[in-house]
Design a protein around this motif. Sequence first.
Motif, mmCIF file in Angstrom:
data_model
loop_
_atom_site.group_PDB
_atom_site.id
_atom_site.type_symbol
_atom_site.label_atom_id
_atom_site.label_comp_id
_atom_site.label_asym_id
_atom_site.label_seq_id
_atom_site.Cartn_x
_atom_site.Cartn_y
_atom_site.Cartn_z
ATOM 1 N N PHE A 225 0.897 -1.185 0.021
ATOM 2 C CA PHE A 225 -0.140 0.032 -0.003
ATOM 3 C C PHE A 225 0.844 1.253 -0.177
ATOM 4 O O PHE A 225 0.560 2.053 -0.719
ATOM 5 C CB PHE A 225 -1.020 0.126 1.226
ATOM 6 N N PHE B 234 0.676 4.023 -2.960
ATOM 7 C CA PHE B 234 0.041 4.953 -2.400
ATOM 8 C C PHE B 234 1.050 6.500 -2.986
ATOM 9 O O PHE B 234 0.320 7.352 -3.470
ATOM 10 C CB PHE B 234 -0.323 5.118 -1.092
ATOM 11 N N ARG C 232 -2.874 6.827 -12.210
ATOM 12 C CA ARG C 232 -4.068 6.085 -11.389
ATOM 13 C C ARG C 232 -4.727 4.993 -12.084
ATOM 14 O O ARG C 232 -5.080 3.905 -11.412
ATOM 15 C CB ARG C 232 -5.071 7.103 -10.997
ATOM 16 N N GLU D 250 -3.948 1.886 -9.699
ATOM 17 C CA GLU D 250 -5.075 1.867 -8.580
ATOM 18 C C GLU D 250 -5.235 0.311 -8.320
ATOM 19 O O GLU D 250 -5.606 -0.479 -9.041
ATOM 20 C CB GLU D 250 -6.530 2.433 -8.796
ATOM 21 N N THR E 52 -5.086 0.589 -2.120
ATOM 22 C CA THR E 52 -5.339 1.770 -2.313
ATOM 23 C C THR E 52 -6.854 2.272 -2.305
ATOM 24 O O THR E 52 -7.558 3.084 -1.521
ATOM 25 C CB THR E 52 -4.483 2.762 -3.348
ATOM 26 N N TYR F 254 -8.211 1.870 1.206
ATOM 27 C CA TYR F 254 -7.809 3.136 1.900
ATOM 28 C C TYR F 254 -8.927 4.308 1.592
ATOM 29 O O TYR F 254 -9.283 4.950 2.506
ATOM 30 C CB TYR F 254 -6.261 3.687 1.542
#
Length: 285
Positions: free
Chosen positions: A219, A223, A231, A235, A239, A242
């Motif tokens: 993570f 991140f 992204r 992603e 993530t 979160y």
Amino acid sequence: MVMPGLLYFALFKYLPMWGILIAFKDYLPFRGFWNSPWVGFKHFDRFFHDPVFWTLFENTLILAIYNIIFFFPFPILIALMLNELRREWFKRSIQTFIYIPHFVSWVVVVGMAYTFFSSEGGIFTDMLVDAGMNKVNFLMSNSWFRPMIILESIWKESGWGTIIFLAALSGVDPTLYEAAKMDGAGRIRQLWHITLPAIRSTIIILFILRLGTFLDTGFEQIFLMLNSTNREVGEVFDTYVYATGVQQGQFSFSTAVGLFKSLVGLMLVLAANKLAKKAGEQGVY
């Protein structure tokens, strides 16, 4: 001596497992755990029918496969090379040098990546431009995101991962190598017929355990490396948990996503362990 380890696993591993029950509840903090209504598999159904599921699954799966293919063998290769060194002081110096990155936080590692590969003022980027090549925006590129993640992982953790393999190699009987030399076997044949078979069980056990965290892509690292331009490929489940759980407060939904990921890891461990036993290995249980 065993008590601290038992307390650690009891407090931080087993006791928190009670919290996975909120994946089957519509958990509301102001109502508490017991007064929150049960909703069954509502959150799982929502997640599996969400279009973002396949994007997350694809991104996580690709990074996980890259880790298995490129990162997992690296500590083995380094351990084999270190095992061939005959000067003990040189061997220990190399070991110390490659262990150090493990103790560097991901914040520092990603900061170094920005220093070297930033499009504006990056050391490596400027070197490419000075060499007459086109400027490459490594940190903003979708095609470079995954290679950057894997290279950072290799640099940071591969040295530390050699410890177990070096310990296994230290248990190899030296007389086997002496007998192989008398039979005319060179370094390569000794490596193939003595060294690798000696650590085969260790490799298989660590591989099975690695599958348990197959979808754990890291993570903190991802991140910190994510931005608005990468992204789409960066992603992953961690993530997303979160973002939905911590930032948006959807605790039950994010717990369902995390539980799904853990169940996938459990199934992979059981399958790999069964295959290892069929192949004549001991497995993890």
